[in-house]
Design a protein around this motif. Structure first.
Motif, PDB file in Angstrom:
ATOM      1  N   ARG A 184       0.271  -2.796  -2.115  1.00 49.90           N
ATOM      2  CA  ARG A 184      -0.799  -2.260  -2.594  1.00 49.90           C
ATOM      3  C   ARG A 184      -2.008  -2.290  -1.639  1.00 49.90           C
ATOM      4  NH1 ARG A 184      -2.005  -3.656  -8.554  1.00 49.90           N
ATOM      5  NH2 ARG A 184      -3.741  -2.061  -8.349  1.00 49.90           N
ATOM      6  N   ARG A 185      -2.877  -1.281  -1.473  1.00 48.12           N
ATOM      7  CA  ARG A 185      -3.891  -1.277  -0.713  1.00 48.12           C
ATOM      8  C   ARG A 185      -5.028  -2.463  -0.934  1.00 48.12           C
ATOM      9  NH1 ARG A 185      -8.625   2.700   0.884  1.00 48.12           N
ATOM     10  NH2 ARG A 185      -9.017   1.985   2.718  1.00 48.12           N
ATOM     11  N   PHE A 186      -5.414  -2.527  -2.044  1.00 46.38           N
ATOM     12  CA  PHE A 186      -6.294  -3.463  -2.543  1.00 46.38           C
ATOM     13  C   PHE A 186      -5.320  -4.448  -3.363  1.00 46.38           C
ATOM     14  CE2 PHE A 186      -9.367  -0.242  -1.614  1.00 46.38           C
ATOM     15  CZ  PHE A 186     -10.461  -0.821  -1.335  1.00 46.38           C
ATOM     16  N   ALA A 187      -5.480  -5.756  -3.037  1.00 45.16           N
ATOM     17  CA  ALA A 187      -4.632  -6.682  -3.935  1.00 45.16           C
ATOM     18  C   ALA A 187      -5.388  -8.019  -3.749  1.00 45.16           C
ATOM     19  CB  ALA A 187      -2.999  -6.770  -3.063  1.00 45.16           C
ATOM     20  N   LEU A 188      -5.038  -8.832  -4.691  1.00 45.13           N
ATOM     21  CA  LEU A 188      -5.618  -9.970  -4.858  1.00 45.13           C
ATOM     22  C   LEU A 188      -4.615 -10.994  -4.194  1.00 45.13           C
ATOM     23  CD1 LEU A 188      -6.695 -10.490  -8.416  1.00 45.13           C
ATOM     24  CD2 LEU A 188      -8.058 -10.180  -6.436  1.00 45.13           C
ATOM     25  N   GLN A 189      -5.344 -11.614  -2.934  1.00 40.65           N
ATOM     26  CA  GLN A 189      -4.379 -12.763  -2.394  1.00 40.65           C
ATOM     27  C   GLN A 189      -4.298 -13.912  -3.228  1.00 40.65           C
ATOM     28  OE1 GLN A 189      -2.877 -11.981   0.507  1.00 40.65           O
ATOM     29  NE2 GLN A 189      -1.944 -14.068   0.566  1.00 40.65           N
ATOM     30  N   ASN A 190      -5.638 -14.221  -3.733  1.00 37.83           N
ATOM     31  CA  ASN A 190      -5.730 -15.207  -4.784  1.00 37.83           C
ATOM     32  C   ASN A 190      -6.870 -14.764  -5.505  1.00 37.83           C
ATOM     33  OD1 ASN A 190      -7.944 -16.630  -3.808  1.00 37.83           O
ATOM     34  ND2 ASN A 190      -6.412 -17.481  -2.243  1.00 37.83           N
ATOM     35  N   SER A 191      -7.181 -15.820  -6.795  1.00 39.98           N
ATOM     36  CA  SER A 191      -8.227 -15.295  -7.525  1.00 39.98           C
ATOM     37  C   SER A 191      -9.439 -15.121  -6.889  1.00 39.98           C
ATOM     38  CB  SER A 191      -8.495 -16.341  -8.734  1.00 39.98           C
ATOM     39  OG  SER A 191      -8.561 -17.644  -8.088  1.00 39.98           O
ATOM     40  N   GLN A 192      -9.762 -15.668  -5.627  1.00 39.54           N
ATOM     41  CA  GLN A 192     -11.050 -15.673  -4.771  1.00 39.54           C
ATOM     42  C   GLN A 192     -10.932 -15.048  -3.635  1.00 39.54           C
ATOM     43  OE1 GLN A 192     -11.319 -20.015  -5.630  1.00 39.54           O
ATOM     44  NE2 GLN A 192     -13.236 -19.735  -6.593  1.00 39.54           N
ATOM     45  N   LEU A 193      -9.801 -14.428  -3.328  1.00 38.75           N
ATOM     46  CA  LEU A 193      -9.648 -13.576  -1.986  1.00 38.75           C
ATOM     47  C   LEU A 193      -8.919 -12.325  -2.138  1.00 38.75           C
ATOM     48  CD1 LEU A 193     -10.024 -14.071   1.129  1.00 38.75           C
ATOM     49  CD2 LEU A 193      -7.619 -14.795   1.011  1.00 38.75           C
ATOM     50  N   LEU A 194      -9.684 -11.199  -1.562  1.00 38.87           N
ATOM     51  CA  LEU A 194      -9.321  -9.955  -1.708  1.00 38.87           C
ATOM     52  C   LEU A 194      -8.618  -9.519  -0.453  1.00 38.87           C
ATOM     53  CD1 LEU A 194      -9.111  -7.007  -2.997  1.00 38.87           C
ATOM     54  CD2 LEU A 194     -11.448  -6.751  -1.968  1.00 38.87           C
ATOM     55  N   ARG A 195      -7.276  -8.845  -0.303  1.00 42.05           N
ATOM     56  CA  ARG A 195      -6.740  -8.322   0.837  1.00 42.05           C
ATOM     57  C   ARG A 195      -6.646  -6.853   0.626  1.00 42.05           C
ATOM     58  NH1 ARG A 195      -1.961  -6.226   1.399  1.00 42.05           N
ATOM     59  NH2 ARG A 195      -0.986  -6.080   3.451  1.00 42.05           N
ATOM     60  N   VAL A 222     -10.830  -3.082  -9.936  1.00 40.56           N
ATOM     61  CA  VAL A 222     -11.211  -2.395 -10.890  1.00 40.56           C
ATOM     62  C   VAL A 222     -10.784  -0.876 -10.356  1.00 40.56           C
ATOM     63  CG1 VAL A 222     -13.160  -1.054 -12.254  1.00 40.56           C
ATOM     64  CG2 VAL A 222     -13.308  -3.624 -11.897  1.00 40.56           C
ATOM     65  N   GLU A 223      -9.670  -0.448 -11.043  1.00 40.85           N
ATOM     66  CA  GLU A 223      -9.280   1.077 -10.535  1.00 40.85           C
ATOM     67  C   GLU A 223      -9.946   2.176 -11.235  1.00 40.85           C
ATOM     68  OE1 GLU A 223      -5.052   1.503 -10.031  1.00 40.85           O
ATOM     69  OE2 GLU A 223      -4.876  -0.696  -9.483  1.00 40.85           O
ATOM     70  N   LEU A 224     -10.702   3.250 -10.607  1.00 46.70           N
ATOM     71  CA  LEU A 224     -11.352   4.258 -11.239  1.00 46.70           C
ATOM     72  C   LEU A 224     -10.721   5.298 -11.201  1.00 46.70           C
ATOM     73  CD1 LEU A 224     -15.028   3.385  -9.769  1.00 46.70           C
ATOM     74  CD2 LEU A 224     -13.994   2.617 -11.931  1.00 46.70           C
ATOM     75  N   ALA A 225      -9.991   6.142 -12.299  1.00 45.03           N
ATOM     76  CA  ALA A 225      -9.451   7.448 -12.362  1.00 45.03           C
ATOM     77  C   ALA A 225     -10.307   8.324 -12.763  1.00 45.03           C
ATOM     78  CB  ALA A 225      -8.239   7.174 -13.319  1.00 45.03           C
ATOM     79  N   ASP A 278     -13.180   1.710  -1.554  1.00 41.03           N
ATOM     80  CA  ASP A 278     -12.793   2.708  -0.716  1.00 41.03           C
ATOM     81  C   ASP A 278     -14.217   3.565  -0.141  1.00 41.03           C
ATOM     82  OD1 ASP A 278     -11.616   5.477  -0.206  1.00 41.03           O
ATOM     83  OD2 ASP A 278      -9.911   4.259  -0.334  1.00 41.03           O
ATOM     84  N   ALA A 279     -14.185   3.806   0.862  1.00 37.64           N
ATOM     85  CA  ALA A 279     -15.390   4.789   1.487  1.00 37.64           C
ATOM     86  C   ALA A 279     -15.391   5.998   0.954  1.00 37.64           C
ATOM     87  CB  ALA A 279     -15.353   4.626   3.249  1.00 37.64           C
ATOM     88  N   SER A 280     -14.085   6.629   0.317  1.00 36.69           N
ATOM     89  CA  SER A 280     -14.173   8.040  -0.198  1.00 36.69           C
ATOM     90  C   SER A 280     -14.938   7.990  -1.573  1.00 36.69           C
ATOM     91  CB  SER A 280     -12.737   8.484  -0.031  1.00 36.69           C
ATOM     92  OG  SER A 280     -12.159   7.761  -1.266  1.00 36.69           O
ATOM     93  N   LEU A 281     -15.160   7.092  -2.163  1.00 42.27           N
ATOM     94  CA  LEU A 281     -15.923   7.091  -3.488  1.00 42.27           C
ATOM     95  C   LEU A 281     -17.227   7.291  -3.180  1.00 42.27           C
ATOM     96  CD1 LEU A 281     -14.776   3.576  -5.116  1.00 42.27           C
ATOM     97  CD2 LEU A 281     -13.990   5.882  -5.751  1.00 42.27           C
ATOM     98  N   GLN A 282     -17.745   8.248  -4.217  1.00 34.33           N
ATOM     99  CA  GLN A 282     -19.367   8.592  -4.202  1.00 34.33           C
ATOM    100  C   GLN A 282     -20.067   7.567  -4.850  1.00 34.33           C
ATOM    101  OE1 GLN A 282     -19.450  12.576  -6.395  1.00 34.33           O
ATOM    102  NE2 GLN A 282     -18.828  13.557  -4.496  1.00 34.33           N
ATOM    103  N   TRP A 283     -20.971   7.227  -4.154  1.00 32.71           N
ATOM    104  CA  TRP A 283     -22.000   5.982  -4.867  1.00 32.71           C
ATOM    105  C   TRP A 283     -23.433   6.238  -4.639  1.00 32.71           C
ATOM    106  CZ3 TRP A 283     -25.079   2.987  -1.711  1.00 32.71           C
ATOM    107  CH2 TRP A 283     -24.942   3.168  -0.501  1.00 32.71           C
TER     108      TRP A 283
END
Length: 126
Positions: free
Chosen positions: A16-27, A94-97, A112-117
């Motif tokens: 997956r593009r965004f995945a939890l490496q562990n509970s405190q680390l995002l890959r 959190v996946e936003l659909a 993701d940089a493509s999100l409007q914020w």
């Protein structure tokens, strides 16, 4: 060699593009650009570039000043993998659909940089 470091639970997460490496680390597997809070990058591998992300518009810059919501962002681009964490806090994906979400800047790690914020004041908050 015997060590807990080499246990299966510590291996990199694939798929997956965004995945939890562990509970405190995002890959994050790069391809498209990612925006992250400055100072959250822990490690990376590959050809990765880190650039300061400007406000994007005068209105966002003014909103930052008025609301004191200073969220310094960096744009992460290139090929490879980047690992993010912040002060040993727990990470939740959190996946936003097509939906929107309101997040306090202090609780944001990467997106993701493509999100409007935008920066908005929460109505009704004391």
């Amino acid at each position: 060699m015997q060590s807990e470091l080499f246990e299966r639970s510590n291996l990199e997460v694939e798929g997956r593009r965004f995945a939890l490496q562990n509970s405190q680390l995002l890959r994050v597997a790069l391809g498209a650009d990612v925006l992250s809070v400055k100072g959250a990058m822990v490690a990376f591998q590959g050809q990765v570039r880190f650039d300061h992300e400007r406000s994007g518009s005068v209105s966002k810059m003014l909103k930052k000043m008025v609301t004191s919501e200073d969220m310094p962002l960096m744009r992460v681009s290139g090929q490879g993998e980047v690992f993010f964490a912040h002060e040993a806090g727990y990470v939740y994906l959190v996946e936003l659909a097509g939906d929107g979400i309101s997040v306090n800047g202090r609780n944001l790690l990467a997106f993701d940089a493509s999100l409007q914020w935008d920066i908005n004041r929460v109505k009704g908050a004391g």
